[in-house]
Design a protein around this motif. Structure first.
Motif, PDB file in Angstrom:
ATOM      1  N   ILE A   2      18.294 -70.901  63.407  1.00  8.41           N
ATOM      2  CA  ILE A   2      18.236 -71.950  62.397  1.00  8.41           C
ATOM      3  C   ILE A   2      19.641 -72.159  61.843  1.00  8.41           C
ATOM      4  O   ILE A   2      20.301 -71.200  61.432  1.00  8.41           O
ATOM      5  N   HIS A   4      21.399 -73.855  58.815  1.00  7.73           N
ATOM      6  CA  HIS A   4      21.118 -74.343  57.459  1.00  7.73           C
ATOM      7  C   HIS A   4      22.384 -75.020  56.935  1.00  7.73           C
ATOM      8  O   HIS A   4      23.400 -74.363  56.721  1.00  7.73           O
ATOM      9  N   ASP A  62      24.148 -69.848  59.642  1.00  8.68           N
ATOM     10  CA  ASP A  62      23.328 -69.650  60.836  1.00  8.68           C
ATOM     11  C   ASP A  62      22.441 -68.427  60.641  1.00  8.68           C
ATOM     12  O   ASP A  62      22.927 -67.369  60.215  1.00  8.68           O
ATOM     13  N   ASP A  65      16.518 -66.653  62.835  1.00 12.81           N
ATOM     14  CA  ASP A  65      15.231 -67.342  62.957  1.00 12.81           C
ATOM     15  C   ASP A  65      14.789 -67.853  61.584  1.00 12.81           C
ATOM     16  O   ASP A  65      15.474 -67.624  60.579  1.00 12.81           O
ATOM     17  N   ALA A  66      13.655 -68.514  61.563  1.00 16.19           N
ATOM     18  CA  ALA A  66      13.147 -69.085  60.308  1.00 16.19           C
ATOM     19  C   ALA A  66      12.813 -68.001  59.286  1.00 16.19           C
ATOM     20  O   ALA A  66      12.994 -68.205  58.088  1.00 16.19           O
ATOM     21  N   ARG A  69      15.952 -67.109  57.480  1.00 17.81           N
ATOM     22  CA  ARG A  69      16.294 -68.199  56.553  1.00 17.81           C
ATOM     23  C   ARG A  69      15.402 -68.145  55.312  1.00 17.81           C
ATOM     24  O   ARG A  69      15.875 -68.282  54.190  1.00 17.81           O
ATOM     25  N   ASP A 100      18.174 -78.510  57.737  1.00 17.71           N
ATOM     26  CA  ASP A 100      18.079 -77.368  58.637  1.00 17.71           C
ATOM     27  C   ASP A 100      17.771 -77.857  60.053  1.00 17.71           C
ATOM     28  O   ASP A 100      16.903 -78.712  60.247  1.00 17.71           O
ATOM     29  N   GLU A 102      16.845 -76.532  64.043  1.00 21.53           N
ATOM     30  CA  GLU A 102      16.466 -75.438  64.931  1.00 21.53           C
ATOM     31  C   GLU A 102      17.309 -75.580  66.188  1.00 21.53           C
ATOM     32  O   GLU A 102      17.270 -76.625  66.852  1.00 21.53           O
TER      33      GLU A 102
END
Length: 105
Positions: A2, A4, A62, A65-66, A69, A100, A102
């Motif tokens: 992810i 951001h 960075d 993964d979600a 984050r 954000d 992916e």
């Protein structure tokens, strides 16, 4: 992964030192939060005049993964720094743009 992205319209009276301090606080979270991979900050250098809509500075984080984050978003230190960003932004929350992405791994 992810990515951001946070773009800020700082109020004109916010000094460079305060901006540097805010960005340093974001970067410092990397040592505490698992899955926070990298941070980048700076001013817009695009030659496309006006396309930044006034969001002339910002940072990117960075995450692996979600979940990483989401842990960052819930972190109390991040929330304190986020409040500083809102206070420094022109119009408060209206002076901040978050996006954000992916990134396929």
């Amino acid at each position: 992964m992810i990515r951001h992205c946070v773009f800020i319209r700082f109020r004109p009276e916010i000094l460079a030192d305060e901006k540097v301090s805010i960005f340093a606080e974001i970067a410092a979270l990397k040592s505490r939060l698992a899955g926070m991979l990298a941070t980048y900050e700076g001013t817009n250098v695009s030659p496309e005049v006006g396309m930044d809509k006034g969001y002339s500075e910002g940072f990117i984080v960075d995450f692996a993964d979600a979940a990483a984050r989401d842990a960052y978003l819930a972190d109390p230190e991040h929330q304190k720094t986020g409040a500083k960003i809102v206070a420094a932004a022109e119009g408060g929350i209206d002076g901040i743009f978050v996006y954000d992405l992916e990134i396929p791994g």
